[in-house]
Write a protein that holds these residues in place. Structure first.
Motif, PDB file in Angstrom:
ATOM      1  N   THR A  16      29.116  36.366  31.562  1.00 25.71           N
ATOM      2  CA  THR A  16      30.149  35.646  30.819  1.00 25.71           C
ATOM      3  C   THR A  16      30.807  36.573  29.804  1.00 25.71           C
ATOM      4  OG1 THR A  16      28.891  33.586  31.063  1.00 25.71           O
ATOM      5  CG2 THR A  16      30.618  33.617  29.389  1.00 25.71           C
ATOM      6  N   LEU A  17      29.995  37.365  29.123  1.00 18.28           N
ATOM      7  CA  LEU A  17      30.530  38.304  28.140  1.00 18.28           C
ATOM      8  C   LEU A  17      31.417  39.349  28.810  1.00 18.28           C
ATOM      9  CD1 LEU A  17      27.375  38.767  25.902  1.00 18.28           C
ATOM     10  CD2 LEU A  17      29.343  37.294  25.489  1.00 18.28           C
ATOM     11  N   THR A  18      31.016  39.813  29.982  1.00 14.57           N
ATOM     12  CA  THR A  18      31.837  40.772  30.725  1.00 14.57           C
ATOM     13  C   THR A  18      33.168  40.148  31.120  1.00 14.57           C
ATOM     14  OG1 THR A  18      29.906  41.940  31.570  1.00 14.57           O
ATOM     15  CG2 THR A  18      31.940  42.186  32.817  1.00 14.57           C
ATOM     16  N   THR A  19      33.139  38.912  31.560  1.00 16.36           N
ATOM     17  CA  THR A  19      34.374  38.223  31.929  1.00 16.36           C
ATOM     18  C   THR A  19      35.286  38.059  30.723  1.00 16.36           C
ATOM     19  OG1 THR A  19      33.231  37.050  33.711  1.00 16.36           O
ATOM     20  CG2 THR A  19      35.315  36.108  32.943  1.00 16.36           C
ATOM     21  N   ARG A  20      34.721  37.702  29.581  1.00 18.30           N
ATOM     22  CA  ARG A  20      35.507  37.551  28.359  1.00 18.30           C
ATOM     23  C   ARG A  20      36.104  38.902  27.940  1.00 18.30           C
ATOM     24  NH1 ARG A  20      31.890  35.070  25.327  1.00 18.30           N
ATOM     25  NH2 ARG A  20      32.464  33.046  26.155  1.00 18.30           N
ATOM     26  N   HIS A  21      35.320  39.970  28.047  1.00 23.08           N
ATOM     27  CA  HIS A  21      35.789  41.323  27.741  1.00 23.08           C
ATOM     28  C   HIS A  21      36.944  41.708  28.676  1.00 23.08           C
ATOM     29  CE1 HIS A  21      35.513  45.610  26.742  1.00 23.08           C
ATOM     30  NE2 HIS A  21      35.344  45.861  28.021  1.00 23.08           N
ATOM     31  N   ASN A  22      36.802  41.423  29.953  1.00 21.44           N
ATOM     32  CA  ASN A  22      37.862  41.729  30.922  1.00 21.44           C
ATOM     33  C   ASN A  22      39.132  40.928  30.635  1.00 21.44           C
ATOM     34  OD1 ASN A  22      36.186  43.550  32.215  1.00 21.44           O
ATOM     35  ND2 ASN A  22      35.565  42.112  33.808  1.00 21.44           N
ATOM     36  N   LEU A  23      38.984  39.692  30.227  1.00 27.25           N
ATOM     37  CA  LEU A  23      40.136  38.875  29.867  1.00 27.25           C
ATOM     38  C   LEU A  23      40.850  39.471  28.657  1.00 27.25           C
ATOM     39  CD1 LEU A  23      41.917  36.395  30.254  1.00 27.25           C
ATOM     40  CD2 LEU A  23      40.238  35.078  28.912  1.00 27.25           C
ATOM     41  N   ALA A  24      40.094  39.944  27.684  1.00 29.42           N
ATOM     42  CA  ALA A  24      40.707  40.596  26.518  1.00 29.42           C
ATOM     43  C   ALA A  24      41.519  41.811  26.956  1.00 29.42           C
ATOM     44  CB  ALA A  24      39.635  40.990  25.506  1.00 29.42           C
ATOM     45  N   HIS A  25      40.980  42.595  27.877  1.00 26.07           N
ATOM     46  CA  HIS A  25      41.727  43.750  28.399  1.00 26.07           C
ATOM     47  C   HIS A  25      43.008  43.300  29.105  1.00 26.07           C
ATOM     48  CE1 HIS A  25      39.482  47.511  27.739  1.00 26.07           C
ATOM     49  NE2 HIS A  25      38.442  46.702  27.616  1.00 26.07           N
ATOM     50  N   SER A  26      42.927  42.216  29.846  1.00 27.84           N
ATOM     51  CA  SER A  26      44.119  41.694  30.523  1.00 27.84           C
ATOM     52  C   SER A  26      45.171  41.249  29.521  1.00 27.84           C
ATOM     53  CB  SER A  26      43.744  40.522  31.439  1.00 27.84           C
ATOM     54  OG  SER A  26      42.930  40.973  32.500  1.00 27.84           O
ATOM     55  N   TYR A  27      44.730  40.590  28.453  1.00 23.68           N
ATOM     56  CA  TYR A  27      45.661  40.212  27.396  1.00 23.68           C
ATOM     57  C   TYR A  27      46.343  41.441  26.815  1.00 23.68           C
ATOM     58  CZ  TYR A  27      43.845  35.377  26.953  1.00 23.68           C
ATOM     59  OH  TYR A  27      43.497  34.067  27.151  1.00 23.68           O
ATOM     60  N   ARG A  28      45.568  42.472  26.564  1.00 29.68           N
ATOM     61  CA  ARG A  28      46.107  43.705  25.985  1.00 29.68           C
ATOM     62  C   ARG A  28      47.140  44.328  26.914  1.00 29.68           C
ATOM     63  NH1 ARG A  28      48.076  47.259  22.758  1.00 29.68           N
ATOM     64  NH2 ARG A  28      46.943  49.156  22.387  1.00 29.68           N
ATOM     65  N   GLN A  29      46.827  44.390  28.195  1.00 25.60           N
ATOM     66  CA  GLN A  29      47.748  44.960  29.169  1.00 25.60           C
ATOM     67  C   GLN A  29      49.029  44.138  29.297  1.00 25.60           C
ATOM     68  OE1 GLN A  29      45.247  45.270  32.647  1.00 25.60           O
ATOM     69  NE2 GLN A  29      44.626  47.355  32.134  1.00 25.60           N
ATOM     70  N   GLU A  41      37.019  40.614  19.344  1.00 25.61           N
ATOM     71  CA  GLU A  41      36.178  40.440  18.152  1.00 25.61           C
ATOM     72  C   GLU A  41      35.006  39.516  18.468  1.00 25.61           C
ATOM     73  OE1 GLU A  41      39.431  41.056  14.564  1.00 25.61           O
ATOM     74  OE2 GLU A  41      39.099  39.027  15.349  1.00 25.61           O
ATOM     75  N   ARG A  42      35.295  38.456  19.189  1.00 24.58           N
ATOM     76  CA  ARG A  42      34.231  37.528  19.588  1.00 24.58           C
ATOM     77  C   ARG A  42      33.247  38.228  20.528  1.00 24.58           C
ATOM     78  NH1 ARG A  42      34.899  31.836  22.928  1.00 24.58           N
ATOM     79  NH2 ARG A  42      32.677  31.538  23.241  1.00 24.58           N
ATOM     80  N   VAL A  43      33.795  38.976  21.485  1.00 19.83           N
ATOM     81  CA  VAL A  43      32.947  39.696  22.436  1.00 19.83           C
ATOM     82  C   VAL A  43      32.021  40.670  21.711  1.00 19.83           C
ATOM     83  CG1 VAL A  43      32.970  41.392  24.313  1.00 19.83           C
ATOM     84  CG2 VAL A  43      34.551  39.461  24.377  1.00 19.83           C
TER      85      VAL A  43
END
Length: 76
Positions: A16-29, A41-43
């Motif tokens: 779940t944490l990896t998925t949240r981290h990947n979503l943050a990267h997608s937001y950034r991109q 920050e949450r991750v």
């Protein structure tokens, strides 16, 4: 995917944490830097709690967050 992982695995499961981290990267991109920073920050907080500050995933997330904020990792 994140909602399903949180529901099935729980909010602090490493997948779940990896998925949240990947979503943050997608937001950034996608140019959603504020959303990316808030989510990362949450991750970082959860990774510190679950895996510890010296775990490679925690360090990677901390580095990403520092980069997105325009800081050095030493400033965290």
């Amino acid at each position: 995917v994140l909602d399903e992982r949180e529901r099935i695995l729980g909010p602090h499961h490493p997948d779940t944490l990896t998925t949240r981290h990947n979503l943050a990267h997608s937001y950034r991109q996608a140019g959603r830097t504020d959303d990316a920073i808030g989510l990362e920050e949450r991750v970082v907080g959860e990774l510190r709690e679950v895996l510890g500050v010296d775990h490679p995933w925690t360090i990677e997330a901390m580095e990403a967050l520092a980069d997105w904020r325009g800081e050095s990792l030493d400033g965290m």
